[in-house]
Scaffold this active site. Structure first.
Site, mmCIF file in Angstrom:
data_model
loop_
_atom_site.group_PDB
_atom_site.id
_atom_site.type_symbol
_atom_site.label_atom_id
_atom_site.label_comp_id
_atom_site.label_asym_id
_atom_site.label_seq_id
_atom_site.Cartn_x
_atom_site.Cartn_y
_atom_site.Cartn_z
ATOM 1 N N TYR A 1 -39.175 4.960 28.352
ATOM 2 C CA TYR A 1 -39.061 3.900 27.331
ATOM 3 C C TYR A 1 -39.244 4.491 25.935
ATOM 4 C CZ TYR A 1 -39.593 -0.621 25.021
ATOM 5 O OH TYR A 1 -39.420 -1.710 24.186
ATOM 6 N N SER B 1 -38.238 0.199 18.839
ATOM 7 C CA SER B 1 -39.577 -0.320 19.137
ATOM 8 C C SER B 1 -40.583 0.488 18.323
ATOM 9 C CB SER B 1 -39.866 -0.133 20.630
ATOM 10 O OG SER B 1 -41.241 -0.377 20.909
HETATM 11 N N1 LIG Z 1 -41.063 -8.018 23.460
HETATM 12 C C1 LIG Z 1 -41.598 -6.934 22.919
HETATM 13 O O1 LIG Z 1 -42.835 -6.814 22.770
HETATM 14 C C2 LIG Z 1 -40.710 -5.801 22.460
HETATM 15 C C3 LIG Z 1 -41.278 -4.801 21.670
HETATM 16 C C4 LIG Z 1 -40.478 -3.752 21.238
HETATM 17 C C5 LIG Z 1 -39.138 -3.726 21.578
HETATM 18 N N2 LIG Z 1 -38.612 -4.708 22.354
HETATM 19 C C6 LIG Z 1 -37.191 -4.616 22.696
HETATM 20 O O2 LIG Z 1 -36.547 -5.820 22.367
HETATM 21 C C7 LIG Z 1 -35.372 -5.967 23.178
HETATM 22 C C8 LIG Z 1 -35.324 -7.360 23.743
HETATM 23 O O3 LIG Z 1 -36.402 -7.524 24.634
HETATM 24 P P1 LIG Z 1 -37.181 -8.901 24.847
HETATM 25 O O4 LIG Z 1 -38.577 -8.667 24.470
HETATM 26 O O5 LIG Z 1 -36.430 -10.001 24.221
HETATM 27 O O6 LIG Z 1 -37.163 -8.972 26.455
HETATM 28 P P2 LIG Z 1 -36.436 -9.943 27.471
HETATM 29 O O7 LIG Z 1 -36.703 -9.370 28.811
HETATM 30 O O8 LIG Z 1 -36.816 -11.349 27.205
HETATM 31 O O9 LIG Z 1 -34.888 -9.778 27.105
HETATM 32 C C9 LIG Z 1 -34.140 -8.643 27.462
HETATM 33 C C10 LIG Z 1 -32.724 -9.096 27.791
HETATM 34 O O10 LIG Z 1 -31.934 -7.915 28.036
HETATM 35 C C11 LIG Z 1 -31.108 -8.181 29.168
HETATM 36 N N3 LIG Z 1 -30.722 -6.917 29.778
HETATM 37 C C12 LIG Z 1 -31.524 -5.966 30.327
HETATM 38 N N4 LIG Z 1 -30.775 -4.952 30.815
HETATM 39 C C13 LIG Z 1 -29.469 -5.269 30.571
HETATM 40 C C14 LIG Z 1 -28.242 -4.631 30.842
HETATM 41 N N5 LIG Z 1 -28.167 -3.462 31.496
HETATM 42 N N6 LIG Z 1 -27.106 -5.229 30.419
HETATM 43 C C15 LIG Z 1 -27.153 -6.418 29.771
HETATM 44 N N7 LIG Z 1 -28.283 -7.085 29.510
HETATM 45 C C16 LIG Z 1 -29.443 -6.504 29.906
HETATM 46 C C17 LIG Z 1 -31.983 -9.050 30.082
HETATM 47 O O11 LIG Z 1 -31.210 -9.754 31.050
HETATM 48 C C18 LIG Z 1 -32.651 -9.964 29.062
HETATM 49 O O12 LIG Z 1 -31.856 -11.120 28.809
HETATM 50 C C19 LIG Z 1 -35.446 -4.837 24.219
HETATM 51 O O13 LIG Z 1 -34.599 -3.778 23.817
HETATM 52 C C20 LIG Z 1 -36.904 -4.424 24.156
HETATM 53 O O14 LIG Z 1 -37.093 -3.085 24.565
HETATM 54 C C21 LIG Z 1 -39.365 -5.757 22.791
#
Ligand SMILES: NC(=O)c1ccc[n+]([C@@H]2O[C@H](COP(=O)([O-])OP(=O)(O)OC[C@H]3O[C@@H](n4cnc5c(N)ncnc54)[C@H](O)[C@@H]3O)[C@@H](O)[C@H]2O)c1
Length: 259
Positions: A156, A143
């Site tokens: 985080y 991130s």
């Molecule tokens: N959306 C943003 O702004 C953003 C920014 C920086 C980083 N990220 C990172 O991107 C990645 C994806 O996030 P997203 O934005 O798509 O969110 P999201 O909540 O839509 O998707 C996250 C997915 O991870 C799954 N998950 C969580 N814990 C789990 C576990 N222990 N085992 C298996 N699956 C698990 C959830 O069920 C979900 O399907 C994450 O690592 C998040 O930290 C997102």
């Protein structure tokens, strides 16, 4: 011809958001995709959506916090498809909001175990299979908040900073085995995680207004915009890239916004 024809790819956290968009894009580009998530309902739906387009996908119920489940995810993939080419360690959670002096030990452990140890476990079990197969590609999700601080999210930011360092270390260790390891550092992307981040204060209009103050492009990114970067890293288009964090953040790390 697809950019991932003949490839086998696991994407963790692909029941939703960035992972779901990536699973669909990788399948469209010819990969056989393993949708791995602990959300069975949504994960099965993603696999079904991919099947409907005539592409190949399997859902594997996996909690990335549990070593036996991550090991089983890799083994079942190799048993089903014969080998593993691409692992995208993407599952992640924001955890609860609390300043460092008030962050509960349970919250710390859950966030770090999911976001950092989960990435380690994926690599721990995938790398031996990739070596047997003559190489592979690993993409990890960090991130922008692995590079700069984010108040009230100590676990985080620490976990995502750890992912960047782990990515670099594994890249150095396995470059000679033809395994490339990179990570993606997204900025604000419009997925379910945004709601979770803001907790009780979530208000769609307010959150969308706020983002224009720190993302010069002036909007949230879409999951598909990260999926396209993941495709670049998964494919031979990035054949000289390893050990690097790839930022996709609408310009937020470029510097403070004027005014
Ligand atoms: N959306 C943003 O702004 C953003 C920014 C920086 C980083 N990220 C990172 O991107 C990645 C994806 O996030 P997203 O934005 O798509 O969110 P999201 O909540 O839509 O998707 C996250 C997915 O991870 C799954 N998950 C969580 N814990 C789990 C576990 N222990 N085992 C298996 N699956 C698990 C959830 O069920 C979900 O399907 C994450 O690592 C998040 O930290 C997102």
């Amino acid at each position: 011809m697809g950019k991932l024809d003949g490839k086998v790819a696991i994407i963790t956290g692909s029941a939703s958001g960035i992972g779901r968009a990536t699973a669909k894009l990788f399948a469209h580009e010819g990969a056989r995709v393993v949708v791995a998530d602990y959300d069975a309902e949504q994960g099965l739906q993603v696999a079904a959506d991919i099947h409907e387009t005539g592409r190949e996908a399997t859902f594997l119920h996996t909690d990335v916090r549990v070593p036996e489940q991550v090991q089983a995810m890799i083994q079942k993939t190799v048993t089903t498809y014969g080998h593993l080419d691409i692992l995208y360690n993407n599952a992640g959670i924001p955890g609860d909001q609390a300043a460092t002096g008030e962050c509960s030990i349970d919250n710390w452990d859950n966030v770090v175990t999911t976001n950092l140890r989960g990435v380690f476990l994926g690599m721990r079990y995938a790398i031996p299979e990739m070596i047997k197969n003559g190489g592979g590609v690993i993409i990890n999700t960090a991130s922008v908040n692995g590079m700069i601080g984010l108040p009230y999210h100590p676990a985080y930011t620490a976990s995502k900073g750890g992912v960047i360092q782990l990515t670099k270390t594994a890249a150095l260790e396995y470059a000679q085995h033809n395994i490339r390891v990179n990570c993606i550092c997204p900025g604000g992307i419009w997925t379910n995680i945004i709601k979770t981040f803001w907790g009780d204060q979530f208000d769609e209009e307010m959150v969308k207004r706020e983002v224009t103050k720190y993302q010069p492009i002036g909007r949230f990114g879409q999951p598909e915009e990260i999926a396209r970067l993941a495709l670049f890293l998964a494919s031979d288009d990035s054949s000289f890239c390893t050990g690097a964090p790839f930022i996709a953040d609408g310009g937020s790390l470029a510097g403070p916004m004027p005014g």
